[in-house]
Structure formats: structure tokens, C-alpha cells
Design a protein around this motif. Structure first.
Motif, PDB file in Angstrom:
ATOM      1  N   UNK A   1       0.815  -1.212   0.000  1.00  0.00           N
ATOM      2  CA  UNK A   1       0.000   0.000   0.000  1.00  0.00           C
ATOM      3  C   UNK A   1       0.851   1.264   0.000  1.00  0.00           C
ATOM      4  N   UNK A   2       2.114   1.132   0.373  1.00  0.00           N
ATOM      5  CA  UNK A   2       2.978   2.301   0.511  1.00  0.00           C
ATOM      6  C   UNK A   2       3.681   2.620  -0.807  1.00  0.00           C
ATOM      7  N   UNK A   3       3.609   3.893  -1.192  1.00  0.00           N
ATOM      8  CA  UNK A   3       4.369   4.438  -2.316  1.00  0.00           C
ATOM      9  C   UNK A   3       5.136   5.634  -1.783  1.00  0.00           C
ATOM     10  N   UNK A   4       5.842   6.318  -2.653  1.00  0.00           N
ATOM     11  CA  UNK A   4       6.587   7.492  -2.203  1.00  0.00           C
ATOM     12  C   UNK A   4       5.632   8.622  -1.791  1.00  0.00           C
ATOM     13  N   UNK A   5       4.351   8.531  -2.169  1.00  0.00           N
ATOM     14  CA  UNK A   5       3.370   9.571  -1.859  1.00  0.00           C
ATOM     15  C   UNK A   5       2.515   9.221  -0.638  1.00  0.00           C
ATOM     16  N   UNK A   6       2.767   8.103   0.031  1.00  0.00           N
ATOM     17  CA  UNK A   6       1.946   7.690   1.170  1.00  0.00           C
ATOM     18  C   UNK A   6       2.475   8.313   2.455  1.00  0.00           C
ATOM     19  N   UNK A   7       1.578   8.999   3.159  1.00  0.00           N
ATOM     20  CA  UNK A   7       1.942   9.590   4.449  1.00  0.00           C
ATOM     21  C   UNK A   7       1.774   8.559   5.563  1.00  0.00           C
ATOM     22  N   UNK A   8       0.594   7.919   5.617  1.00  0.00           N
ATOM     23  CA  UNK A   8       0.321   6.893   6.616  1.00  0.00           C
ATOM     24  C   UNK A   8      -0.894   6.091   6.179  1.00  0.00           C
ATOM     25  N   UNK A   9      -1.121   4.961   6.866  1.00  0.00           N
ATOM     26  CA  UNK A   9      -2.266   4.114   6.574  1.00  0.00           C
ATOM     27  C   UNK A   9      -3.014   3.873   7.881  1.00  0.00           C
ATOM     28  N   UNK A  10      -4.318   4.157   7.863  1.00  0.00           N
ATOM     29  CA  UNK A  10      -5.187   3.862   8.994  1.00  0.00           C
ATOM     30  C   UNK A  10      -5.838   2.516   8.721  1.00  0.00           C
ATOM     31  N   UNK A  11      -5.743   1.597   9.667  1.00  0.00           N
ATOM     32  CA  UNK A  11      -6.262   0.243   9.481  1.00  0.00           C
ATOM     33  C   UNK A  11      -7.143  -0.120  10.673  1.00  0.00           C
ATOM     34  N   UNK A  12      -8.260  -0.813  10.386  1.00  0.00           N
ATOM     35  CA  UNK A  12      -9.098  -1.280  11.483  1.00  0.00           C
ATOM     36  C   UNK A  12      -9.748  -2.609  11.132  1.00  0.00           C
ATOM     37  N   UNK A  13     -10.007  -3.397  12.183  1.00  0.00           N
ATOM     38  CA  UNK A  13     -10.644  -4.701  12.052  1.00  0.00           C
ATOM     39  C   UNK A  13     -12.079  -4.570  12.536  1.00  0.00           C
ATOM     40  N   UNK A  14     -13.025  -5.013  11.705  1.00  0.00           N
ATOM     41  CA  UNK A  14     -14.447  -4.923  12.048  1.00  0.00           C
ATOM     42  C   UNK A  14     -15.098  -6.291  11.954  1.00  0.00           C
ATOM     43  N   UNK A  15     -16.032  -6.541  12.871  1.00  0.00           N
ATOM     44  CA  UNK A  15     -16.887  -7.722  12.787  1.00  0.00           C
ATOM     45  C   UNK A  15     -18.129  -7.302  12.021  1.00  0.00           C
TER      46      UNK A  15
ATOM     47  N   UNK B   1     -16.474  -2.131  15.085  1.00  0.00           N
ATOM     48  CA  UNK B   1     -15.013  -2.014  15.064  1.00  0.00           C
ATOM     49  C   UNK B   1     -14.436  -2.693  16.300  1.00  0.00           C
ATOM     50  N   UNK B   2     -13.461  -3.576  16.094  1.00  0.00           N
ATOM     51  CA  UNK B   2     -12.856  -4.318  17.198  1.00  0.00           C
ATOM     52  C   UNK B   2     -11.454  -3.822  17.552  1.00  0.00           C
ATOM     53  N   UNK B   3     -10.724  -3.369  16.564  1.00  0.00           N
ATOM     54  CA  UNK B   3      -9.331  -2.944  16.760  1.00  0.00           C
ATOM     55  C   UNK B   3      -8.969  -1.953  15.667  1.00  0.00           C
ATOM     56  N   UNK B   4      -8.071  -1.014  15.958  1.00  0.00           N
ATOM     57  CA  UNK B   4      -7.576  -0.098  14.928  1.00  0.00           C
ATOM     58  C   UNK B   4      -6.140   0.302  15.221  1.00  0.00           C
ATOM     59  N   UNK B   5      -5.505   0.872  14.208  1.00  0.00           N
ATOM     60  CA  UNK B   5      -4.137   1.337  14.360  1.00  0.00           C
ATOM     61  C   UNK B   5      -3.730   2.213  13.188  1.00  0.00           C
ATOM     62  N   UNK B   6      -2.662   2.969  13.396  1.00  0.00           N
ATOM     63  CA  UNK B   6      -2.092   3.817  12.346  1.00  0.00           C
ATOM     64  C   UNK B   6      -0.710   3.282  12.019  1.00  0.00           C
ATOM     65  N   UNK B   7      -0.473   3.033  10.746  1.00  0.00           N
ATOM     66  CA  UNK B   7       0.827   2.546  10.287  1.00  0.00           C
ATOM     67  C   UNK B   7       1.562   3.731   9.675  1.00  0.00           C
ATOM     68  N   UNK B   8       2.641   4.202  10.303  1.00  0.00           N
ATOM     69  CA  UNK B   8       3.298   5.416   9.842  1.00  0.00           C
ATOM     70  C   UNK B   8       4.267   5.236   8.670  1.00  0.00           C
ATOM     71  N   UNK B   9       4.741   4.005   8.460  1.00  0.00           N
ATOM     72  CA  UNK B   9       5.744   3.817   7.405  1.00  0.00           C
ATOM     73  C   UNK B   9       5.704   2.379   6.885  1.00  0.00           C
ATOM     74  N   UNK B  10       6.380   2.177   5.770  1.00  0.00           N
ATOM     75  CA  UNK B  10       6.423   0.853   5.142  1.00  0.00           C
ATOM     76  C   UNK B  10       7.100  -0.175   6.045  1.00  0.00           C
ATOM     77  N   UNK B  11       8.045   0.263   6.840  1.00  0.00           N
ATOM     78  CA  UNK B  11       8.766  -0.644   7.743  1.00  0.00           C
ATOM     79  C   UNK B  11       7.838  -1.246   8.802  1.00  0.00           C
ATOM     80  N   UNK B  12       6.773  -0.539   9.153  1.00  0.00           N
ATOM     81  CA  UNK B  12       5.827  -1.022  10.168  1.00  0.00           C
ATOM     82  C   UNK B  12       4.605  -1.692   9.556  1.00  0.00           C
ATOM     83  N   UNK B  13       4.570  -1.839   8.239  1.00  0.00           N
ATOM     84  CA  UNK B  13       3.376  -2.322   7.543  1.00  0.00           C
ATOM     85  C   UNK B  13       3.248  -3.837   7.522  1.00  0.00           C
ATOM     86  N   UNK B  14       4.255  -4.557   7.978  1.00  0.00           N
ATOM     87  CA  UNK B  14       4.147  -6.006   8.125  1.00  0.00           C
ATOM     88  C   UNK B  14       4.164  -6.290   9.620  1.00  0.00           C
TER      89      UNK B  14
END
Length: 167
Positions: A72-86, A99-112
Motif C-alpha cells: 500500500x505504501x508508495x513514495x506519496x503515502x503519508x500513513x495508513x489507517x487500518x481497522x478490524x471490524x466484525x 469495530x474491534x481494533x484499529x491502528x495507524x501505520x506510519x511507514x512501510x517498515x511497520x506495515x508487516x
């Protein structure tokens, strides 16, 4: 001969036009990326499944979330908001999302990532509709670019079922 103000205005207008053009190209380049994120969610335990005094069902569960969102990350990506929903159906509503859980992924290194957690937000149904109910766990994400429009998508994981009896 043109005045200083006229020359400054022409230069500033030219600079803003070039900046807008570069931002448009940056935004367009995101359309060339075809992301292929992957995710699995494993429900380990239903910690609590009860009927509250007001008649609503409440569920607390422990699960493992494993995801690779690096594509999902390109050179134009600032961050990714992710959440798990039932997500589930009831006789009253064709789609219920909790919504059960959420988080913000700030960079490609944290995306896995791999997370062992309980639901961060309460899983409550207004009424007693959850006993024996099939539900899906859906991982939603919103890609927030540095410039351009946001992009959202989801990955649906099926095959989950709540118990017939309260615990």
C-alpha cells in the motif's frame, strides 16, 4: 518596462502553477500502483459472551492479526489507517459493523505486523442476536497520501461463528 510588483506577481503565479502541476502528477502516479495486501485473523478464544442487564449481547475475544500491507505504501503515502471490524446480519439490519481494533501505520517498515490482542472496542449488539451467529472479520484500510485523494479498501475473512450459549 514592467514594475517590480508586476514581475513578482508573474513569478509567483508561474511557481504556483508548476507546484500544482507537480502535485497532480504525484497524485496520478498513485493510480499506477496495484497493491496486493494480505491478512489473516485467528480467533483464539471467546473470553466473555454474555447478555447485559439491558438485554444487549456483549462479546470479548482474543485474536491474532497478521498482515502485510507494505504494497500500500508508495513514495506519496503519508500513513495508513487500518481497522478490524466484525460484520454480521440480523433480521432487523442487513449489515452490522462493529469495530474491534484499529491502528495507524506510519511507514512501510511497520506495515508487516503480527498482533496478539483482545478487542480494543466493545463488541455489543443491540438485542440478543449474537448467539450462534455467523460473522465475518474485515480488515479495512485508508491510505492517506501526502498529496491527492485518499484511497480505501478492505479484505473480508469469512467462516467465524459465535457460540450458541452465553459464557
Amino acid at each position: 518596462m514592467h514594475s517590480f510588483g508586476y514581475r513578482a506577481n508573474a513569478l509567483l503565479t508561474f511557481a504556483v502553477t508548476i507546484l500544482a502541476f507537480i502535485c497532480a502528477i504525484a497524485s496520478f502516479s498513485d493510480n499506477l500502483n496495484t497493491p496486493t495486501p494480505t491478512s489473516t485473523v485467528q480467533v483464539l478464544n471467546i473470553n466473555r459472551f454474555q447478555k447485559k442487564p439491558d438485554g444487549d449481547d456483549e462479546v470479548s475475544m482474543t485474536f491474532n492479526i497478521s498482515a502485510n500491507l507494505q504494497s500500500l505504501f508508495t513514495w506519496n503515502t503519508k500513513q495508513v489507517f487500518v481497522f478490524l471490524a466484525a460484520e454480521y446480519e440480523t433480521p432487523k439490519n442487513s449489515l452490522n459493523q462493529v469495530s474491534l481494533w484499529d491502528g495507524i501505520i506510519p511507514s512501510k517498515e511497520h506495515a508487516e505486523f503480527w498482533i496478539h490482542t483482545t478487542n480494543k472496542y466493545r463488541f455489543i449488539d443491540q438485542g440478543s442476536n449474537l448467539r450462534g451467529r455467523n460473522f465475518n472479520l474485515t480488515l479495512h484500510w485508508h491510505v492517506m497520501p501526502k498529496t491527492g485523494k485518499m484511497f480505501a479498501d478492505k479484505l473480508v475473512m469469512t467462516g467465524y461463528r459465535l457460540p450458541q450459549a452465553y459464557r
